[in-house]
Design an enzyme around this catalytic site. Structure first.
Site, PDB file in Angstrom:
ATOM      1  N   ARG A  41       1.178  -0.983   0.171  1.00  0.00           N
ATOM      2  CA  ARG A  41       0.217  -0.360  -0.036  1.00  0.00           C
ATOM      3  C   ARG A  41       1.229   1.006   0.545  1.00  0.00           C
ATOM      4  NH1 ARG A  41      -4.942  -1.723   3.708  1.00  0.00           N
ATOM      5  NH2 ARG A  41      -6.603  -2.067   2.533  1.00  0.00           N
ATOM      6  N   LYS A 206     -15.622 -15.138   6.410  1.00  0.00           N
ATOM      7  CA  LYS A 206     -16.842 -15.081   6.710  1.00  0.00           C
ATOM      8  C   LYS A 206     -17.727 -15.143   5.266  1.00  0.00           C
ATOM      9  CE  LYS A 206     -17.337 -13.078  11.613  1.00  0.00           C
ATOM     10  NZ  LYS A 206     -17.229 -11.767  12.135  1.00  0.00           N
ATOM     11  N   GLY A 356      -6.838  -6.439   0.502  1.00  0.00           N
ATOM     12  CA  GLY A 356      -5.414  -6.282   1.110  1.00  0.00           C
ATOM     13  C   GLY A 356      -5.300  -7.640   1.548  1.00  0.00           C
ATOM     14  N   GLY A 380     -12.399  -4.191   1.350  1.00  0.00           N
ATOM     15  CA  GLY A 380     -13.397  -3.383   1.255  1.00  0.00           C
ATOM     16  C   GLY A 380     -14.682  -3.181   0.740  1.00  0.00           C
TER      17      GLY A 380
END
Ligand code: 3PG
Ligand code: MG
Length: 399
Positions: A41, A206, A356, A380
């Site tokens: 990043r 999840k 990420g 996200g």
């Protein structure tokens, strides 16, 4: 996109002007040593920072790191990032010990043309993430005072309605940086008319985190391949016992419904690597997905699954991948992620790695980054983009 970008700002001339750059320097740190374990990043914002430095701007960079709770917390300091950024820019980066306090003010005041400062973690301040517009706005006022113009290059944070992302651009002339521009260009190719077959690989732990994107993708994709911890809730929905694997009991019914609606387009593992414990030295075997022993937990997809996923990927013309297939950080459970990643690089397709974690997996496994079409810096953010959601950071730039 109807957004001004860095070239528009450079064309106006930035020499001697203070340019506030929101970057996403939220890099993973080693828990023991505090060292940066993946600097992807930081490298991703170099094109924007380099262009501003060359043009003689006074560059004031701000970012969050981790999730501190609105107060200074040394384990989330951006100081190590300032060091790494300086190495990569081959120039000193002046680090401010606070975000909008005395240290920040004097650091910014003392910047010469073409120099770079990094402010301390934005999230050391309550106003950054506050849900209260006035509280966020007051913090945004303080930040905006450090710039004559604002550049958003924090693609990984554009889905956050935070002061530095959403409120500062309302206060300063604003443009998208090179990274944000490129990310949006690439992702819009996936939401527009992707070349088919369009195959999406989803992993991660999840189902609940991925539900919205699965719902959005189901009508669009030709194949959806599901691995990672979330596959066990789907396997349970298929009627299999999953031992002590990760399971979201309350999502089983939802998964059953998704499988029914998918018309066979969702591919699930047929074999998994099941272990005695969540540990690199745990006893483990490859078992059928419908034969996970009751005392074991699945920590990776198995070789037959990798082969099946690879076959689907080899047909693809467009690929999006988010989320590891297993616990790739532990060598015995890395083969699934590696196998899928390699299959993606071999496919004659436009491939995008979102996130990420998946991006870090690519680098941690030593894969060649250039064999992917694009590696997104946003996890996200890229998922919410694909869901078709309005991203606060992008919307703020459009105004
Ligand atoms: C990320 O790592 O996903 C981005 O930096 C955003 O961080 P956040 O999820 O803590 O807002
Ligand atoms: Mg995140």
């Amino acid at each position: 996109m109807s957004i001004r970008n860095l070239d528009d700002l450079l064309a106006e001339g930035v020499s001697g002007r203070r340019v506030l750059v929101r970057a996403d320097l939220n890099v993973p740190l080693d828990k023991q040593t505090g060292e940066i374990t993946d600097d992807g990043r930081i490298r991703a914002v170099l094109p924007t920072l380099g262009a501003l430095v060359s043009a003689g701007a006074k560059v004031v960079v701000c970012s969050h790191l981790g999730r501190p709770k609105g107060a200074p917390d040394p384990q989330f300091s951006l100081r190590p990032v300032a060091g790494r950024l300086g190495e990569l820019l081959d120039a000193p980066v002046h680090f401010a010990e606070d975000t909008v306090g005395d240290s920040a003010r004097s650091t910014v005041d003392e910047l010469a043309d073409g120099q770079v400062a990094l402010l301390e973690n934005l999230r050391f301040n309550k106003g950054e993430t506050s849900k209260d517009d006035a509280e966020r706005g007051a913090f945004a006022d303080q930040l905006a005072a450090f710039g004559d113009a604002y550049v958003d290059d924090a693609f990984g944070a554009v889905h956050r309605k935070h002061a530095s992302v959403y409120d500062v651009p309302a206060r300063l002339p604003h443009v998208a940086g090179r990274l944000v521009l490129r990310e949006v260009e690439v992702l819009s190719r996936l939401t527009g008319q992707p070349e088919r077959p369009y195959v999406v690989v989803l992993g991660g732990s999840k189902v609940s985190d991925k539900l919205a994107v699965i719902e959005a993708l189901l009508p669009t994709v030709d194949r959806l391949l599901i691995g990672g911890g979330m596959c066990f809730t789907f396997l349970k929905a298929q009627g299999h016992e999953v031992g002590t694997s990760l399971l979201e009991e309350e999502m089983v019914e939802t998964c059953r419904n998704l499988l029914e609606r998918s018309g066979g387009n969702i591919l699930l593992p047929v074999d998994v690597v099941a272990a005695d414990a969540f540990a690199p030295d745990a006893a483990h075997d490859t078992v059928r997905a419908d034969g996970i022993p009751s005392h074991r937990l699945g920590l990776d997809i198995g070789p037959e699954t990798v082969a099946g996923f690879a076959a689907a990927l080899s047909q693809a013309k467009t690929i999006f991948w988010n989320g590891p297939m297993g616990v790739f950080e532990m060598a015995p459970f890395a083969a699934g992620t590696r196998g899928v990643a390699e299959a993606i690089t071999k496919a004659d397709a436009f491939s995008v790695v979102g996130g990420g974690d998946s991006a870090a997996a690519v680098r941690a496994l030593g894969l060649d980054e250039s064999s992917f079409g694009h590696i997104s810096t946003g996890g996200g953010a890229s998922l919410e983009y694909l869901e078709g959601k309005t991203l606060p950071g992008i919307a703020a730039l459009e105004k």
